[in-house]
Design a protein around this motif. Sequence first.
Motif, PDB file in Angstrom:
ATOM      1  N   ARG A  17     -68.847 -12.227 -27.183  1.00 48.01           N
ATOM      2  CA  ARG A  17     -67.577 -12.495 -27.853  1.00 48.01           C
ATOM      3  C   ARG A  17     -67.377 -14.002 -27.996  1.00 48.01           C
ATOM      4  NH1 ARG A  17     -63.731 -13.788 -23.737  1.00 48.01           N
ATOM      5  NH2 ARG A  17     -64.518 -13.324 -21.646  1.00 48.01           N
ATOM      6  N   SER A  18     -66.553 -14.383 -28.939  1.00 42.56           N
ATOM      7  CA  SER A  18     -66.174 -15.782 -29.078  1.00 42.56           C
ATOM      8  C   SER A  18     -65.279 -16.176 -27.917  1.00 42.56           C
ATOM      9  CB  SER A  18     -65.436 -16.006 -30.398  1.00 42.56           C
ATOM     10  OG  SER A  18     -66.298 -15.787 -31.488  1.00 42.56           O
ATOM     11  N   LEU A  19     -65.429 -17.426 -27.466  1.00 42.94           N
ATOM     12  CA  LEU A  19     -64.663 -17.927 -26.322  1.00 42.94           C
ATOM     13  C   LEU A  19     -63.776 -19.080 -26.748  1.00 42.94           C
ATOM     14  CD1 LEU A  19     -67.427 -18.129 -23.547  1.00 42.94           C
ATOM     15  CD2 LEU A  19     -65.802 -16.263 -23.945  1.00 42.94           C
ATOM     16  N   GLY A  20     -62.620 -19.163 -26.114  1.00 38.87           N
ATOM     17  CA  GLY A  20     -61.803 -20.353 -26.254  1.00 38.87           C
ATOM     18  C   GLY A  20     -62.412 -21.474 -25.429  1.00 38.87           C
ATOM     19  N   ILE A  21     -62.066 -22.707 -25.770  1.00 34.85           N
ATOM     20  CA  ILE A  21     -62.670 -23.854 -25.093  1.00 34.85           C
ATOM     21  C   ILE A  21     -62.376 -23.878 -23.593  1.00 34.85           C
ATOM     22  CG2 ILE A  21     -62.559 -26.371 -24.914  1.00 34.85           C
ATOM     23  CD1 ILE A  21     -62.598 -26.518 -27.921  1.00 34.85           C
ATOM     24  N   PRO A  22     -61.159 -23.574 -23.122  1.00 32.54           N
ATOM     25  CA  PRO A  22     -60.925 -23.609 -21.669  1.00 32.54           C
ATOM     26  C   PRO A  22     -61.826 -22.648 -20.895  1.00 32.54           C
ATOM     27  CG  PRO A  22     -58.839 -23.646 -22.847  1.00 32.54           C
ATOM     28  CD  PRO A  22     -59.894 -23.358 -23.862  1.00 32.54           C
ATOM     29  N   GLU A  23     -61.978 -21.429 -21.385  1.00 31.06           N
ATOM     30  CA  GLU A  23     -62.832 -20.458 -20.698  1.00 31.06           C
ATOM     31  C   GLU A  23     -64.287 -20.891 -20.731  1.00 31.06           C
ATOM     32  OE1 GLU A  23     -63.618 -15.614 -20.572  1.00 31.06           O
ATOM     33  OE2 GLU A  23     -62.737 -16.526 -22.366  1.00 31.06           O
ATOM     34  N   TYR A  24     -64.692 -21.435 -21.853  1.00 32.02           N
ATOM     35  CA  TYR A  24     -66.071 -21.901 -21.992  1.00 32.02           C
ATOM     36  C   TYR A  24     -66.355 -23.062 -21.041  1.00 32.02           C
ATOM     37  CZ  TYR A  24     -70.278 -23.684 -24.321  1.00 32.02           C
ATOM     38  OH  TYR A  24     -71.550 -24.121 -24.589  1.00 32.02           O
ATOM     39  N   ARG A  25     -65.450 -24.033 -21.003  1.00 36.80           N
ATOM     40  CA  ARG A  25     -65.631 -25.184 -20.107  1.00 36.80           C
ATOM     41  C   ARG A  25     -65.648 -24.752 -18.643  1.00 36.80           C
ATOM     42  NH1 ARG A  25     -61.352 -29.352 -22.815  1.00 36.80           N
ATOM     43  NH2 ARG A  25     -62.694 -30.271 -24.408  1.00 36.80           N
ATOM     44  N   SER A  26     -64.833 -23.779 -18.314  1.00 38.19           N
ATOM     45  CA  SER A  26     -64.772 -23.306 -16.936  1.00 38.19           C
ATOM     46  C   SER A  26     -66.121 -22.755 -16.497  1.00 38.19           C
ATOM     47  CB  SER A  26     -63.680 -22.234 -16.806  1.00 38.19           C
ATOM     48  OG  SER A  26     -63.648 -21.711 -15.493  1.00 38.19           O
ATOM     49  N   PHE A  27     -66.804 -22.044 -17.380  1.00 38.42           N
ATOM     50  CA  PHE A  27     -68.131 -21.516 -17.042  1.00 38.42           C
ATOM     51  C   PHE A  27     -69.117 -22.657 -16.842  1.00 38.42           C
ATOM     52  CE2 PHE A  27     -72.385 -20.048 -17.974  1.00 38.42           C
ATOM     53  CZ  PHE A  27     -72.464 -18.861 -17.252  1.00 38.42           C
ATOM     54  N   LEU A  28     -69.108 -23.644 -17.728  1.00 39.27           N
ATOM     55  CA  LEU A  28     -70.024 -24.774 -17.589  1.00 39.27           C
ATOM     56  C   LEU A  28     -69.781 -25.515 -16.285  1.00 39.27           C
ATOM     57  CD1 LEU A  28     -70.163 -26.367 -21.168  1.00 39.27           C
ATOM     58  CD2 LEU A  28     -71.658 -24.638 -20.175  1.00 39.27           C
ATOM     59  N   ALA A  29     -68.517 -25.650 -15.897  1.00 33.93           N
ATOM     60  CA  ALA A  29     -68.180 -26.359 -14.655  1.00 33.93           C
ATOM     61  C   ALA A  29     -68.745 -25.623 -13.450  1.00 33.93           C
ATOM     62  CB  ALA A  29     -66.673 -26.509 -14.532  1.00 33.93           C
ATOM     63  N   ARG A  30     -68.742 -24.290 -13.507  1.00 33.80           N
ATOM     64  CA  ARG A  30     -69.285 -23.517 -12.386  1.00 33.80           C
ATOM     65  C   ARG A  30     -70.805 -23.641 -12.323  1.00 33.80           C
ATOM     66  NH1 ARG A  30     -65.630 -19.687 -14.357  1.00 33.80           N
ATOM     67  NH2 ARG A  30     -67.315 -18.359 -15.158  1.00 33.80           N
ATOM     68  N   ARG A  31     -71.447 -23.751 -13.463  1.00 35.84           N
ATOM     69  CA  ARG A  31     -72.905 -23.856 -13.488  1.00 35.84           C
ATOM     70  C   ARG A  31     -73.383 -25.249 -13.077  1.00 35.84           C
ATOM     71  NH1 ARG A  31     -76.536 -20.040 -16.037  1.00 35.84           N
ATOM     72  NH2 ARG A  31     -77.955 -21.816 -15.907  1.00 35.84           N
ATOM     73  N   GLY A  32     -72.851 -26.278 -13.744  1.00 39.77           N
ATOM     74  CA  GLY A  32     -73.169 -27.656 -13.391  1.00 39.77           C
ATOM     75  C   GLY A  32     -74.494 -28.174 -13.898  1.00 39.77           C
ATOM     76  N   ASP A  33     -75.329 -27.303 -14.508  1.00 40.01           N
ATOM     77  CA  ASP A  33     -76.654 -27.746 -14.935  1.00 40.01           C
ATOM     78  C   ASP A  33     -76.849 -27.705 -16.441  1.00 40.01           C
ATOM     79  OD1 ASP A  33     -76.613 -25.004 -15.250  1.00 40.01           O
ATOM     80  OD2 ASP A  33     -78.558 -24.641 -14.309  1.00 40.01           O
ATOM     81  N   ALA A  34     -75.773 -27.489 -17.189  1.00 38.46           N
ATOM     82  CA  ALA A  34     -75.891 -27.377 -18.640  1.00 38.46           C
ATOM     83  C   ALA A  34     -76.109 -28.740 -19.279  1.00 38.46           C
ATOM     84  CB  ALA A  34     -74.642 -26.722 -19.226  1.00 38.46           C
ATOM     85  N   SER A  35     -76.836 -28.756 -20.385  1.00 43.49           N
ATOM     86  CA  SER A  35     -77.039 -29.974 -21.154  1.00 43.49           C
ATOM     87  C   SER A  35     -75.726 -30.437 -21.785  1.00 43.49           C
ATOM     88  CB  SER A  35     -78.069 -29.725 -22.255  1.00 43.49           C
ATOM     89  OG  SER A  35     -78.074 -30.779 -23.203  1.00 43.49           O
ATOM     90  N   PHE A  36     -75.591 -31.744 -21.959  1.00 49.06           N
ATOM     91  CA  PHE A  36     -74.397 -32.266 -22.637  1.00 49.06           C
ATOM     92  C   PHE A  36     -74.306 -31.763 -24.067  1.00 49.06           C
ATOM     93  CE2 PHE A  36     -77.654 -35.390 -23.705  1.00 49.06           C
ATOM     94  CZ  PHE A  36     -77.362 -35.763 -25.010  1.00 49.06           C
ATOM     95  N   LEU A  37     -75.428 -31.320 -24.643  1.00 43.38           N
ATOM     96  CA  LEU A  37     -75.422 -30.782 -26.002  1.00 43.38           C
ATOM     97  C   LEU A  37     -74.727 -29.426 -26.081  1.00 43.38           C
ATOM     98  CD1 LEU A  37     -79.117 -31.626 -26.932  1.00 43.38           C
ATOM     99  CD2 LEU A  37     -77.080 -32.903 -27.568  1.00 43.38           C
ATOM    100  N   GLN A  38     -74.529 -28.801 -24.944  1.00 47.68           N
ATOM    101  CA  GLN A  38     -73.832 -27.516 -24.904  1.00 47.68           C
ATOM    102  C   GLN A  38     -72.361 -27.667 -24.554  1.00 47.68           C
ATOM    103  OE1 GLN A  38     -74.817 -23.935 -25.373  1.00 47.68           O
ATOM    104  NE2 GLN A  38     -75.992 -25.224 -26.773  1.00 47.68           N
ATOM    105  N   TYR A  39     -71.887 -28.886 -24.406  1.00 49.11           N
ATOM    106  CA  TYR A  39     -70.464 -29.109 -24.149  1.00 49.11           C
ATOM    107  C   TYR A  39     -69.694 -29.156 -25.466  1.00 49.11           C
ATOM    108  CZ  TYR A  39     -70.737 -29.760 -19.118  1.00 49.11           C
ATOM    109  OH  TYR A  39     -70.896 -29.540 -17.771  1.00 49.11           O
ATOM    110  N   PRO A  40     -68.447 -28.683 -25.481  1.00 43.31           N
ATOM    111  CA  PRO A  40     -67.682 -28.622 -26.736  1.00 43.31           C
ATOM    112  C   PRO A  40     -67.613 -29.932 -27.493  1.00 43.31           C
ATOM    113  CG  PRO A  40     -66.560 -27.354 -25.052  1.00 43.31           C
ATOM    114  CD  PRO A  40     -67.696 -28.068 -24.363  1.00 43.31           C
TER     115      PRO A  40
END
Length: 385
Positions: A17-40
Amino acid sequence: MSALLVTGDRDQDAGVRSLGIPEYRSFLARRGDASFLQYPAWADVKDQWFAERVGWSLDNDELAGVAQVLYRQFPGTRKYFAYLPEGPVADWADPGIDRWLGPLLRHLRRAGAFAVRIGPGPAYRRWDAARLKAATGAGRRIGDVLATEVDPLGSAVAERLRARGWKRCGGDEGDADAQPRYVFRLPLGGRTTDELWRGLNQEWRRNVRTARKAGVRVLAGGPEDLPEFYRLLGITEKRDGFRLGRSLAYYRRQYEALNAEQPGRMRLYLAVHQGELLAAHTMITAGKRVWYQTGASADHRREVRPSNALQWQMIQDAHALGAEVYDMRGVPSTLDPRDRPFGLLRWKLGTGGQVVETLGEWETSMGGTANNTLYRAFQAYLARR
């Protein structure tokens, strides 16, 4: 772009499903290893692309993976090339890749994608600096050298993608990849700054001391310094024989977008000697990773080693931020000292890190005569560029 996409639609298999930016950022924060290219914020940098952020659940409603998808419209159609730079952010170790990859592709196809390019996260091979330095020679390339480590996960992911019809872009060298196939990474986790200093080779330590003794000052820059950074970048491109093809407006947009998302996400470092700016480097932080993105330097006073001074300060700052990896981004695959690009690799090897061959980028057509035709036309367009 949202008006053109199927948003809020949930795939029954994996809950894509499509995600809003807050929910998406929250997942990235929990992971901590995502590339900056995957940040909004990166989507705001790419002005000719439209973005959507998606996620999926597997066994419950908790997000199991996410992706930032950049869409580029094919002229004269309502079809899009879908690009997931250094993504999706997923559990690539899960052998049940079809549980989420298939539903993700179906979601993208409904959004109008005729083809998809991804950049899986796992590494493929690694070479220690000492091994590559010992292997330099006429006609030699990194791939000719026995790797220090072959990542079994990377090999498994590559085989799984091939079995499903994905093609690796650019063959063994990754010439068609938008992101570098070979990157240089300096591990920071679990090391002290003294250990990092001792990890530098003798020449690097000498150059840092030379800069210090000559009075080179490393300063924090701001958006007002980007024009001077860009001027030095033009000098660097001409001297080293490469062309990034980016405008000053691009770097201004990048600086504004990344720092609007999080203050300090993009930093500009300046090396000043006797009141003159001699070098400027950019650094990007996200999660537990830090990237040295772009470096620029003047042609004169190189003997005072401004770039070494900048990098040593950036490495220390990355360490102080708690980063586990300092990623110096792309390196050429040549080990031949006669080749002009070899100088960049030699310079980065001096930090004592590792060359990492990523899995690179992989593409697939969405199938069907019309999509396959558009895909071939798009490939021909990229080849002309």
